[in-house]
Design an enzyme around this catalytic site. Structure first.
Site, PDB file in Angstrom:
ATOM      1  N   ASP A  99       0.852  -1.181   0.000  1.00 32.96           N
ATOM      2  CA  ASP A  99       0.000   0.000   0.000  1.00 32.96           C
ATOM      3  C   ASP A  99       0.896   1.241   0.000  1.00 32.96           C
ATOM      4  OD1 ASP A  99      -2.359   1.550   0.492  1.00 32.96           O
ATOM      5  OD2 ASP A  99      -3.169  -0.168   1.594  1.00 32.96           O
ATOM      6  N   GLU A 249      -6.768   3.526  -5.605  1.00 38.17           N
ATOM      7  CA  GLU A 249      -8.013   3.712  -4.859  1.00 38.17           C
ATOM      8  C   GLU A 249      -8.561   5.087  -5.233  1.00 38.17           C
ATOM      9  OE1 GLU A 249      -9.830   3.883  -0.334  1.00 38.17           O
ATOM     10  OE2 GLU A 249      -7.988   4.916  -0.855  1.00 38.17           O
ATOM     11  N   ASP A 324     -12.029  -0.958   5.070  1.00 34.79           N
ATOM     12  CA  ASP A 324     -12.799   0.264   5.340  1.00 34.79           C
ATOM     13  C   ASP A 324     -14.301   0.011   5.342  1.00 34.79           C
ATOM     14  OD1 ASP A 324     -10.541   1.927   5.450  1.00 34.79           O
ATOM     15  OD2 ASP A 324     -10.562   2.250   3.279  1.00 34.79           O
TER      16      ASP A 324
END
Ligand code: GLC
Length: 570
Positions: A99, A249, A324
């Site tokens: 990430d 994202e 999330d």
């Protein structure tokens, strides 16, 4: 002409390292914990593992506040552990994706500390303005998006928590730093990256409030220059390597932008995450509301995005779960009455879709939202902010807790459930978040059921002989994705797009056509078969193999996949 993407058959498994497995008994997951469970990941047949941030961080936003981009958080382990993990996964042909949090860093990062100490070079790494030049934007975690920059009388921008100052991508030095970070991890054998909220990096030089009637997020999202930045980043790092995966994202994005981000010739990213489909239980598109799931909304958004990206030759990443989001099975399925049916149907919806499927840890055993008792059980900064804000809006405590309990990101961050012991086999120590329903849902039980049904010869009456338990069904889905080119490369055509209960689509590639039909409700539904499918063979189902007559019955939460007999000519 549709591009054939070399990675189209791949499936990605997401590990939230803090919650996967704790090897040293401190209540927090770590890299060695993942090493200890490589066999489980490999048994799923997945091609890559995306791990959430593992870098040193004060942990205000669970690692998304990065204090050092090229080191390992000591709570997670060491660089040697990381290298061992990369090798252990590679031995099973599984790549590691990391990430990259490049919209912002932590206020504890050296860059921000030196900026605060007065170094002009580092002040230009951030977005700092005089009081008169700041906007009235709200941060995504609630509260104003600007905070005082030390005692200078100036303000710095943070689209998230005040501890996450936004980086200034207009500064070429920042862009070079980020490319260097990517190359550092590539040199460690990392073969893919997930770029956190990357469509927020293209901000204008002069920041403005939204004009009347315009959504404030449009003022800083998908700014055109983001495409240049991504092309530059790619050219300096992963763009030279065909054997890697990149996913951006994209918060509050559009189909047009996602076509641009993922266009095969554009040299930006392989694929994008978007989130509109997960608003199917929001009221007025607002997360912190007391809405119920509307299947029609999910269906219509999935069709619009898949048709748009298929027609424009772009490539989405599909998922229903991540770190999330509350657990999809609790939101969109019925874990009480139809745990196997709804979990397997939701899995098929993702894995057989057009785009790259992402499976989030625990999804493969049908994990659900934990039963947290009160806000004190929660750790997540966003959940605590939301709790405070909802109370300040005058809602009563019961209502506020009901909303926060259902929507909290900690629903998916509870420990992976390996067995039915007190801490679910995650840790020997009281963990940072508690598991609550490991008695009934855990890997050990899932494996035992798998073995029992295999011994008894229980399998579906379809071409695949589909397993009748969630873990085996997921494994079968991954195999299908690898084996049947139509699911990797096929176009996407919506079927009965106006349905409010059945999500159905056709995948077609060279002579093969498959119809995937998912009943998103707890009631029986019927489906009219498209042309060419009457008399089709049942390729896969999680229930009865209903013959392909003109009108087909779908049982509650049934998924059924038919393989057309005629094929597709031409
Ligand atoms: C992304 C991450 C989320 C994080 C936020 C800020 O949305 O997935 O967990 O809080 O970015 O970095």
């Amino acid at each position: 002409m549709a591009t054939t993407r070399p990675f189209a058959h791949k499936v990605v498994y997401q590990v939230y390292p803090k919650s996967f497995a704790d090897s040293n008994g401190d209540g927090v997951g770590d890299l060695r914990g993942i090493i200890n469970h490589v066999d489980h990941i490999a048994s799923l047949g997945v091609d890559a593992v995306w791990m959430n941030p593992i870098y040193p961080s004060p942990g205000k936003d669970n690692g998304y506040d990065v204090a050092d981009y090229t080191a390992i958080d000591p709570a997670m382990g060491t660089m040697a552990d990381f290298e061992e993990l990369v090798a252990a996964l590679k031995a099973h042909n599984i790549d590691v994706m990391l990430d990259m949090v490049f919209n912002h860093c932590s206020d504890q990062h050296e860059w921000f500390r030196r900026a605060l100490a007065g170094e002009a070079k580092y002040q230009d790494y951030f977005i700092i303005r005089d009081k008169d030049d700041i906007t009235s934007w709200e941060s995504k975690f609630g509260g104003p998006a600007w905070s005082p920059f030390g005692d200078t009388g100036r303000y710095y921008l943070h689209l998230f928590d005040p501890s996450q100052p936004d980086l200034n991508w207009r500064n070429p030095a920042v862009r070079q730093e980020c490319a260097n970070i990517v190359n550092f991890w590539r040199s460690k054998g990392v073969a893919g990256f997930r770029f956190d909220v990357i469509n927020l990096i293209g901000k204008d030089e002069v920041l403005r409030d939204a004009p009347e009637g315009v959504d404030e997020r449009d003022m800083y999202t998908d700014g055109e220059i983001v495409h240049d930045y991504l092309r530059e980043l790619a050219a300096r790092s992963f763009g030279r390597d065909d054997n890697h995966l990149t996913v951006g994202e994209m918060s509050h994005t559009s189909i047009a932008h996602c076509l641009a981000y993922t266009g095969a010739e554009r040299g930006e990213l392989d694929m994008t995450f978007s989130f509109y489909h997960l608003k199917a239980d929001y009221v007025d598109d607002m997360k912190w509301t007391d809405g119920s799931f509307q299947p029609g909304k999910l269906i219509h958004i999935l069709h619009a995005w898949n048709e748009g990206l298929s027609a424009g030759d772009g490539w989405p990443a599909w998922f229903l779960n991540n770190h999330d989001q509350p657990r999809a099975l609790s939101r969109f399925g019925d874990p009480e009455n139809y745990p196997f049916e709804s979990a397997s149907m939701l899995g098929a919806l993702v894995v057989l879709n057009r785009g790259t499927p992402y499976v989030y840890m625990g999804e493969e055993i049908g994990m659900t939202n934990p039963d947290y008792a009160g806000v004190a059980d929660l750790v997540d900064v966003e959940s605590h902010n939301a709790y405070r804000i909802l109370l300040s809006q005058g809602l009563d405590e019961d209502t506020v807790w009901r909303i926060v309990k259902a929507k909290s990101r900690d629903n998916s961050r509870s420990p992976m459930q390996w067995d039915d012991s007190e801490f679910a086999g995650f840790s020997t120590h009281y963990p940072w978040l508690l598991p609550t329903n490991q008695d009934s849902i855990n890997v050990q039980a899932a494996r035992a059921l798998q073995e029992r049904l295999a011994r008894e010869g229980v399998r579906g009456q379809d071409e695949v002989g589909s397993p009748r338990e969630v873990l085996g069904f997921y494994r079968a889905l991954v195999d299908i994705r690898h084996r049947e080119e139509v699911f990797a490369h096929g176009d996407y055509v919506a079927h009965q797009p106006d349905s409010d209960s059945v999500y159905a689509f056709i995948r077609q590639h060279r002579g093969t056509r498959m119809l995937v039909a998912c009943n998103l409700t707890a009631e029986g539904q019927s489906l009219r078969l498209p042309e060419g499918f009457v008399g089709a063979r049942v390729f896969l189902t999680n229930g009865a193999a209903h013959p392909a007559a003109g009108l087909v019955r779908l049982d509650p939460y049934q998924v059924i996949v038919y393989r057309a007999v005629d094929g597709l000519r031409g």
